[in-house]
Write a protein that holds these residues in place. Structure first.
Motif, PDB file in Angstrom:
ATOM      1  N   ASN A   1      -2.987 -18.467   6.306  1.00  0.00           N
ATOM      2  CA  ASN A   1      -4.271 -19.163   6.257  1.00  0.00           C
ATOM      3  C   ASN A   1      -5.004 -19.015   4.936  1.00  0.00           C
ATOM      4  OD1 ASN A   1      -5.975 -16.884   6.258  1.00  0.00           O
ATOM      5  ND2 ASN A   1      -5.793 -16.674   8.457  1.00  0.00           N
TER       6      ASN A   1
ATOM      7  N   LEU B   1       6.224  -0.231  12.943  1.00  0.00           N
ATOM      8  CA  LEU B   1       4.772  -0.272  13.206  1.00  0.00           C
ATOM      9  C   LEU B   1       4.477   0.549  14.461  1.00  0.00           C
ATOM     10  CD1 LEU B   1       2.111  -1.699  12.194  1.00  0.00           C
ATOM     11  CD2 LEU B   1       2.579  -3.469  13.878  1.00  0.00           C
TER      12      LEU B   1
ATOM     13  N   ASP C   1       0.855  -1.197   0.000  1.00  0.00           N
ATOM     14  CA  ASP C   1       0.000   0.000   0.000  1.00  0.00           C
ATOM     15  C   ASP C   1       0.891   1.247   0.000  1.00  0.00           C
ATOM     16  OD1 ASP C   1       0.743   0.540   2.699  1.00  0.00           O
ATOM     17  OD2 ASP C   1      -1.020  -0.485   3.492  1.00  0.00           O
TER      18      ASP C   1
ATOM     19  N   THR D   1      -3.469  -4.490  16.368  1.00  0.00           N
ATOM     20  CA  THR D   1      -3.356  -5.700  15.557  1.00  0.00           C
ATOM     21  C   THR D   1      -3.055  -6.913  16.445  1.00  0.00           C
ATOM     22  OG1 THR D   1      -1.079  -5.070  14.965  1.00  0.00           O
ATOM     23  CG2 THR D   1      -2.784  -4.564  13.372  1.00  0.00           C
TER      24      THR D   1
ATOM     25  N   THR E   1       9.184   0.502   3.925  1.00  0.00           N
ATOM     26  CA  THR E   1       9.121  -0.814   4.581  1.00  0.00           C
ATOM     27  C   THR E   1       9.413  -1.950   3.602  1.00  0.00           C
ATOM     28  OG1 THR E   1       7.407   0.164   5.961  1.00  0.00           O
ATOM     29  CG2 THR E   1       7.655  -2.221   6.125  1.00  0.00           C
TER      30      THR E   1
HETATM   31  N1  LIG Z   1      -7.438 -13.011   5.868  1.00  0.00           N
HETATM   32  C1  LIG Z   1      -7.476 -13.107   7.168  1.00  0.00           C
HETATM   33  O1  LIG Z   1      -7.234 -14.162   7.686  1.00  0.00           O
HETATM   34  C2  LIG Z   1      -7.816 -11.910   8.003  1.00  0.00           C
HETATM   35  C3  LIG Z   1      -7.918 -12.019   9.394  1.00  0.00           C
HETATM   36  C4  LIG Z   1      -8.211 -10.873  10.137  1.00  0.00           C
HETATM   37  C5  LIG Z   1      -8.384  -9.667   9.503  1.00  0.00           C
HETATM   38  N2  LIG Z   1      -8.308  -9.595   8.141  1.00  0.00           N
HETATM   39  C6  LIG Z   1      -8.468  -8.323   7.415  1.00  0.00           C
HETATM   40  O2  LIG Z   1      -7.210  -7.657   7.391  1.00  0.00           O
HETATM   41  C7  LIG Z   1      -7.433  -6.241   7.323  1.00  0.00           C
HETATM   42  C8  LIG Z   1      -6.703  -5.533   8.433  1.00  0.00           C
HETATM   43  O3  LIG Z   1      -5.332  -5.821   8.394  1.00  0.00           O
HETATM   44  P1  LIG Z   1      -4.327  -5.223   9.482  1.00  0.00           P
HETATM   45  O4  LIG Z   1      -5.004  -5.167  10.770  1.00  0.00           O
HETATM   46  O5  LIG Z   1      -3.083  -5.976   9.358  1.00  0.00           O
HETATM   47  O6  LIG Z   1      -4.138  -3.715   9.046  1.00  0.00           O
HETATM   48  P2  LIG Z   1      -3.955  -3.039   7.612  1.00  0.00           P
HETATM   49  O7  LIG Z   1      -3.281  -3.960   6.675  1.00  0.00           O
HETATM   50  O8  LIG Z   1      -5.282  -2.486   7.190  1.00  0.00           O
HETATM   51  O9  LIG Z   1      -2.975  -1.848   7.984  1.00  0.00           O
HETATM   52  C9  LIG Z   1      -3.403  -0.775   8.789  1.00  0.00           C
HETATM   53  C10 LIG Z   1      -2.507   0.438   8.542  1.00  0.00           C
HETATM   54  O10 LIG Z   1      -1.219   0.159   9.027  1.00  0.00           O
HETATM   55  C11 LIG Z   1      -0.235   0.450   8.054  1.00  0.00           C
HETATM   56  N3  LIG Z   1       0.898  -0.437   8.274  1.00  0.00           N
HETATM   57  C12 LIG Z   1       0.949  -1.774   8.074  1.00  0.00           C
HETATM   58  N4  LIG Z   1       2.141  -2.256   8.422  1.00  0.00           N
HETATM   59  C13 LIG Z   1       2.889  -1.207   8.851  1.00  0.00           C
HETATM   60  C14 LIG Z   1       4.218  -1.077   9.347  1.00  0.00           C
HETATM   61  N5  LIG Z   1       5.014  -2.125   9.489  1.00  0.00           N
HETATM   62  N6  LIG Z   1       4.643   0.162   9.668  1.00  0.00           N
HETATM   63  C15 LIG Z   1       3.829   1.219   9.562  1.00  0.00           C
HETATM   64  N7  LIG Z   1       2.570   1.163   9.118  1.00  0.00           N
HETATM   65  C16 LIG Z   1       2.095  -0.042   8.763  1.00  0.00           C
HETATM   66  C17 LIG Z   1      -0.948   0.226   6.736  1.00  0.00           C
HETATM   67  O11 LIG Z   1      -0.333   0.950   5.694  1.00  0.00           O
HETATM   68  C18 LIG Z   1      -2.347   0.754   7.054  1.00  0.00           C
HETATM   69  O12 LIG Z   1      -2.408   2.127   6.875  1.00  0.00           O
HETATM   70  C19 LIG Z   1      -8.929  -6.050   7.418  1.00  0.00           C
HETATM   71  O13 LIG Z   1      -9.489  -5.875   6.129  1.00  0.00           O
HETATM   72  C20 LIG Z   1      -9.411  -7.334   8.043  1.00  0.00           C
HETATM   73  O14 LIG Z   1     -10.754  -7.620   7.757  1.00  0.00           O
HETATM   74  C21 LIG Z   1      -8.000 -10.681   7.416  1.00  0.00           C
END
Ligand SMILES: NC(=O)c1ccc[n+]([C@@H]2O[C@H](COP(=O)([O-])OP(=O)(O)OC[C@H]3O[C@@H](n4cnc5c(N)ncnc54)[C@H](O)[C@@H]3O)[C@@H](O)[C@H]2O)c1
Ligand SMILES: [Fe+2]
Lengths: 383, 138
Positions: free
Chosen positions: A143, A179, A33, A187, A41
């Motif tokens: 997963n 992060l 992203d 998270t 990163t």
């Molecule tokens: N597939 C699955 O098994 C599963 C499980 C739970 C949630 N989800 C989905 O995952 C999404 C959420 O993912 P998330 O919680 O990891 O957050 P995200 O991927 O939405 O990231 C949140 C924010 O953190 C930033 N970010 C990420 N890593 C960073 C880093 N190392 N340093 C600085 N900024 C960073 C991103 O750019 C973003 O702005 C949701 O859509 C949720 O529904 C999927």
């Protein structure tokens, strides 16, 4: 009969990125992203690809809480560039968005909502898939799930297929170094919830139980250490492992009512997944507590975490109290109104919230049955 | 009244249950549902030959049921849910849920699965309603 499925290989710990050198590819699509692109990163991944003479293109249009259309765009780029490897570098949003790119790249005419575990799904004819998580949260790197928004219905679709499990997960703590603490805590709460739900939903099993309990031990021990010192990379490594283990746990069991309601609230009110999960978790746990088997299971967690000295019902309450204490000490949101949601908005959206929550698979396997009145009551209690 | 599963009497009781007080939760969950089903109960060591229930579900109402003894006479329907007799018993007893049944390969769902998944609650309530019928099993 049940299955346990995982990536063919999970590289974890310091310098796990080196495992990417083992992957052979003619051309890679690096999915990320804009934030991660700007922060640099993903740079170690790009550097390694250059060193290995693997040409690559970057697709950075995946947004937090991803929707289907950007993934269709990403698939077009994959097609134009004829890539044979997709590397997702990001949080759950990027990994899920990249999994959807993979599906569209290999199945351009497929309606992604039709992906269903027991139906055939063609993947790996055109490209392999590597996931490199940058949050210690979703476990999507290990997963079979994709959570993606359908902009037409506004629903967050939870899709699953064993073919969607990445070939290689690289769980390298260096990617979580920057992060921010607020995202680290949120998270990690998502990962904690995956483990608790995997351990308690109707589809729980011996394999997921083991992973869930160990993930919880790591989170309870190392999350406070990271929150006290964001540069403690040993603790970050443990937290990162815990998130992937929790991902394996719920990927082979299921998520439950917390996620059903969080997916629904997240989609209808546009709230970030991890933060809304942290709001819902203790409320749903209290609701499920009246099922004797669940009280026992919570007590077992509390005992394993050494929150209590004896294995009895008291432990279940101690666990929920401890989760609330954690949430408070890490400055996480505790109410829907903390997101700026107003009571009138909540009321207006309630029918949709209820409909989406009850039709999420998480509701179907929740250890205590959910219905319209319960969802409504929970929403007002959380307000 | 106690009825045998599977039988024509059971199916009639099921229709009554779905449309009556016992089916309130299903009626609510299925208020937007459109689509008919064949429930195929496949023979195993307890059941001698395949039996088929035709069930027409429309906006929270079970409009029509038909007990079909000859599978060749079964009408074309939008969905089919099929599994061995013993698996149906486990489903009705709540030992497995309708989706886990598919993942465990105990049941097969034919038709637009995305549509069924979007109505997961209605599917669950179809089973919950069946549980409320006083049944005798083979
Ligand atoms: N597939 C699955 O098994 C599963 C499980 C739970 C949630 N989800 C989905 O995952 C999404 C959420 O993912 P998330 O919680 O990891 O957050 P995200 O991927 O939405 O990231 C949140 C924010 O953190 C930033 N970010 C990420 N890593 C960073 C880093 N190392 N340093 C600085 N900024 C960073 C991103 O750019 C973003 O702005 C949701 O859509 C949720 O529904 C999927
Ligand atoms: Fe989650």
């Amino acid at each position: 009969m049940w299955y346990f499925c995982s990536p063919r290989k999970i590289a974890f710990g310091e310098e796990a990125l080196e495992a990417l050198r083992e992957v052979h590819a003619k051309k890679a699509l690096v999915v990320t992203d804009t934030t991660l692109l700007q922060l640099g990163t993903i740079q170690p991944v790009l550097d390694l690809l250059k060193e290995e003479d693997i040409p690559f293109v970057i697709f950075s249009a995946i947004q937090p809480e991803p929707a289907i259309p950007p993934s269709r765009e990403g698939a077009k780029l994959a097609e134009q560039e004829d890539v044979d490897l997709i590397i997702a570098v990001g949080g759950g949003s990027v990994i899920d968005g990249a999994k959807a790119i993979w599906v569209f790249y290999e199945n351009p005419d497929l309606d992604i909502a039709e992906v269903f575990p027991e139906d055939p799904l063609v993947l790996r004819q055109k490209a392999g898939f590597v996931a490199i998580p940058t949050t210690s949260g979703t476990g999507s790197d290990a997963n079979w799930a994709i959570v993606i928004k359908n902009p037409e219905t506004k629903q967050k679709l939870s899709l699953a297929h064993r073919e969607l499990i990445p070939d290689l997960a690289i769980v390298d703590p260096q990617f979580t170094k920057a992060l921010p603490l607020s995202l680290t805590a949120a998270t990690a709460f998502d990962a904690l919830t995956h483990a608790i739900e995997a351990f308690t939903v109707e589809w729980r099993n011996d394999f997921s139980d083991g992973l869930a309990l160990q993930a919880l031990k790591l989170i309870f021990e190392f999350l406070p250490q990271v929150m006290a010192d964001k540069d403690n990379m040993v603790a970050r490594e443990k937290l990162h492992n815990a998130a992937t283990m929790a991902g394996l746990a719920f990927g082979n069991s299921q998520i439950g009512g917390v996620h059903a309601l969080a997916h629904s609230l997240g989609a209808v009110l546009s709230l970030p997944h991890a933060q809304v999960v942290a709001v819902v978790l203790p409320h749903m746990m209290r609701y499920c507590l009246s099922e004797p088997i669940i009280e026992q299971r919570y007590a077992e967690i509390a005992y394993t975490l050494q929150l209590v000295n004896t294995l009895d019902a008291k432990g279940a309450h101690t666990l929920i109290d401890k989760i609330e204490e954690f949430r408070k000490s890490f400055d996480l949101k505790t109410k829907l109104s903390d997101f700026g949601v107003t009571k009138s908005l909540l009321e207006e959206k309630m029918p949709l919230i209820i409909e989406f929550a009850l039709n999420d698979t998480g509701s179907l396997v929740n250890p205590k049955e959910l219905n319209k009145e319960i969802i409504r009551t929970l929403c007002y209690t959380m307000f | 009244m106690v009825v045998n599963f599977p039988s024509k009497e059971w199916l009639i009781k099921y229709q009554e249950a779905l449309n009556g007080e016992a089916g309130k939760a299903w009626q609510e969950a299925a208020k937007d549902w459109e689509g008919d089903f064949l429930f195929v109960i496949e023979a195993d060591d307890k059941l001698e030959k395949d039996l088929t229930f035709y069930i027409d579900l429309w906006h929270g109402e079970c409009r029509r049921v038909e007990f079909i003894e000859d599978p060749a006479k079964a009408p074309q329907t939008e969905f089919q849910y099929r599994g061995k007799y013993s698996n149906w018993v486990d489903l009705i007893h709540g030992k497995i849920d309708p989706i886990k049944g598919i993942l465990m390969r105990k049941f097969k769902l034919v038709g637009n699965k995305a549509k069924v998944l979007r109505a997961a609650k209605a599917a669950q309530e179809l089973v919950n309603t069946a549980q409320k019928i006083e049944s005798v099993f083979l």
